[in-house]
Design an enzyme around this catalytic site. Structure first.
Site, PDB file in Angstrom:
ATOM      1  N   SER A 135       0.828  -1.198   0.000  1.00  0.00           N
ATOM      2  CA  SER A 135       0.000   0.000   0.000  1.00  0.00           C
ATOM      3  C   SER A 135       0.866   1.254   0.000  1.00  0.00           C
ATOM      4  CB  SER A 135      -0.916   0.002   1.221  1.00  0.00           C
ATOM      5  OG  SER A 135      -0.197   0.464   2.337  1.00  0.00           O
ATOM      6  N   LYS A 136       0.197   2.378  -0.187  1.00  0.00           N
ATOM      7  CA  LYS A 136       0.907   3.651  -0.234  1.00  0.00           C
ATOM      8  C   LYS A 136       1.624   3.951   1.080  1.00  0.00           C
ATOM      9  CE  LYS A 136      -1.497   6.042  -3.869  1.00  0.00           C
ATOM     10  NZ  LYS A 136      -2.067   7.286  -4.360  1.00  0.00           N
TER      11      LYS A 136
END
Ligand code: GLU
Length: 515
Positions: free
Chosen positions: A274-275
């Site tokens: 994920s970011k």
């Protein structure tokens, strides 16, 4: 004649581009270039609430850094707003195409594929709470729509009245009941979904006069003559609706082919990368550094010192392989080798060590001159200026040990400054009672070497140590300590030849500074 290959990368400017997004762009680019087709950049910014200033510029800069240049949609680093021969479908930013979409939504209503829905958020909340109280998950589906305030349940007069009086109605797609939607995905094969499991998605909103992603995406893919849609797996759940939209519009014959790319996974394979993972797991997840509103920085591959060609190469291998042993590919070679058939169905684990390995391989391929020029900027920041010839020779000596230009300082700082402190553990281990006196003799020996080359040092030093009965390990390690300050570095003769006779002797004389 088959239609020309036209693919698009269609990011939403909701923040920095994640490396998964760059991979999607890259695969689209490679796919198009291999077929002599076009790669289009389109900005999908119809969700004004998620718009992040600077994100569009970031996307453009990131693609440029990777060398992925769109054929259409961008010119001189800007999204094209006016149609021209080269950019016939401009504007390529959906917010500027606003007026196009309403007609398509209304056409679907007229032909019975969509309807107006007038429910207020309070009314929606009420049915949602009721469903939840009954232990159901609320979905706005074929059962619910019969109970809501829509053009399906109201009379035409009431509908007309509400349309003219209200301004927060929406157009929803009328998902058919119990219809088997048959889809094909180039990577996953045949997929079937029963339409009754799907909800009636909003297509257009009166409140902001904007389409939702689904309508704008399908309409623009059609108008821009997109032949193949290659996008992330997270859009697979939208595919049935998109298929139904193509059908409803009567565009099934010109519908693009679809390919959904599997996710990038965390290094341990547990869950999607994920970011937020990057800074937590110690490697960047963004191509370029990004600073958010609160001023927090997220690392970027560019700022971490990655060579763009290495970054592109490692990205290509996250979910694709050529089926051979070859791992190093230029963008042109990737274009030649790439095919969707060799894109894997399962998620691709991100391996930070492999990423470094790629950079190291590309660093080795760079000329020492180029690396020296880059490293001289690091030196300059430290107030050190050396001739390009000297820096190039040092780089040549250390090149194999570095993965990044920034590694050079840690590897070879001592080639640019006389050590000011010494690792006393090394001294404790190797310094003997007679070491100082031996080193005085070594200095005399070095003074006598006319040409202070690596070969001459290597011919004279070990032979003398043996001849005079000194301990090899002790003398060599103490010499290294004085030259380097610690026990790292390449061969002592290599170091001394580069430092030169005067500097080498000066460093050995500094033995008097050892505590
Ligand atoms: N705007 C979507 C995104 O942000 C595009 C998805 C698609 O390619 O259809 O990824």
């Amino acid at each position: 004649m088959t239609a020309k290959t036209r693919v698009r990368f269609a990011p939403s400017p909701t923040g920095p581009l994640h490396i998964g997004g760059v991979r999607t762009a890259l695969y689209n680019y490679l796919f198009a270039k291999k077929r002599g087709g076009d790669f289009i950049l389109r900005i999908e910014d119809t969700d004004s609430q998620r718009f992040v200033p600077g994100a569009e510029e970031y996307i453009i800069e990131a693609l440029a850094w990777c060398g992925i240049s769109p054929d259409e949609g961008i010119e001189n680093g800007k999204i094209v707003e006016q149609p021209s021969e080269k950019h016939p479908f401009a504007p390529y930013r959906q917010s500027q195409r606003k007026d196009i979409y309403r007609g398509y939504a209304e056409d679907l209503v007229k032909r019975g594929y969509a309807y107006y829905a007038f429910d207020t958020s309070e009314e929606l909340d009420a049915v949602r709470s009721q469903a939840e109280a009954n232990g159901d998950v609320f979905t706005y589906n074929y059962q619910i729509r019969e109970k809501m305030k829509t053009s399906l349940t109201l009379s035409p007069e009431e509908t007309e009245k509400l349309l003219s009086q209200e301004n927060n109605w929406v157009v929803r797609f009328k998902m058919p009941v119990n219809y088997i939607i048959k889809m094909a995905d180039e990577i996953r094969g045949e997929i079937e979904v029963n339409s009754s499991t799907l909800d009636d998605k909003v297509l257009w909103k009166a409140a902001d006069q904007l389409p939702t992603y689904h309508l704008a995406n399908v309409v623009d893919d059609k108008l821009m003559e997109i032949s193949d849609v290659i996008r992330g797996e997270e859009w697979l759940p939208s595919l049935p609706l998109h298929f139904m939209l193509y059908e409803a519009f009567g565009w099934s014959d010109s519908r693009p082919r679809f390919a959904h790319l599997s996710l990038l996974l965390k290094p341990d394979g547990k869950g999607k990368l994920s970011k937020r993972d990057g800074d937590r797991l110690g490697f960047p997840v963004f191509p370029l550094e990004w600073k958010n509103d609160a001023g927090e920085r997220s690392r970027g591959y560019r700022e971490d010192g990655y060579i763009p060609e290495a970054f592109v190469n490692l990205l290509a291998f996250l979910g694709w392989n050529p089926g051979t042993e070859q791992e190093i590919f230029s963008l042109e070679e990737l274009t030649e080798a790439f095919s969707l058939e060799r894109v894997v169905k399962s998620g691709a684990k991100f391996n930070p060590e492999k990423a470094k390995w790629y950079n190291q391989e590309y660093l080795r391929m760079r000329s020492s001159d180029t690396l020296a020029a880059e490293f001289s900027l690091v030196l300059k920041e430290k107030g050190i200026e050396k001739s390009p010839e000297y820096t190039t020779k040092v780089i040549e000596l250390f090149k194999d040990r570095a993965a990044f230009v920034n590694d050079f300082w840690n590897l070879c700082d001592f080639m640019f400054k006389t050590p000011e402190s010494y690792d006393l553990k090394v001294k404790e281990k190797f310094w003997k009672e007679d070491t100082s006196e031996i080193l005085d003799q070594v200095i005399v020996l070095f003074e006598g070497i006319k040409e202070f080359t690596k070969e001459n040092i290597e011919n004279i030093l070990p032979a003398t140590i043996k001849e005079r009965g000194w301990q090899m390990g002790s003398v060599m390690n103490c010499l290294r300590l004085l030259l380097v300050g610690e026990s790292k570095g390449p061969g002592v003769a290599d170091i001394m030849a580069l430092l030169g006779k005067d500097e080498s002797i000066l460093r050995i004389r500094r033995k008097s500074l050892l505590p």
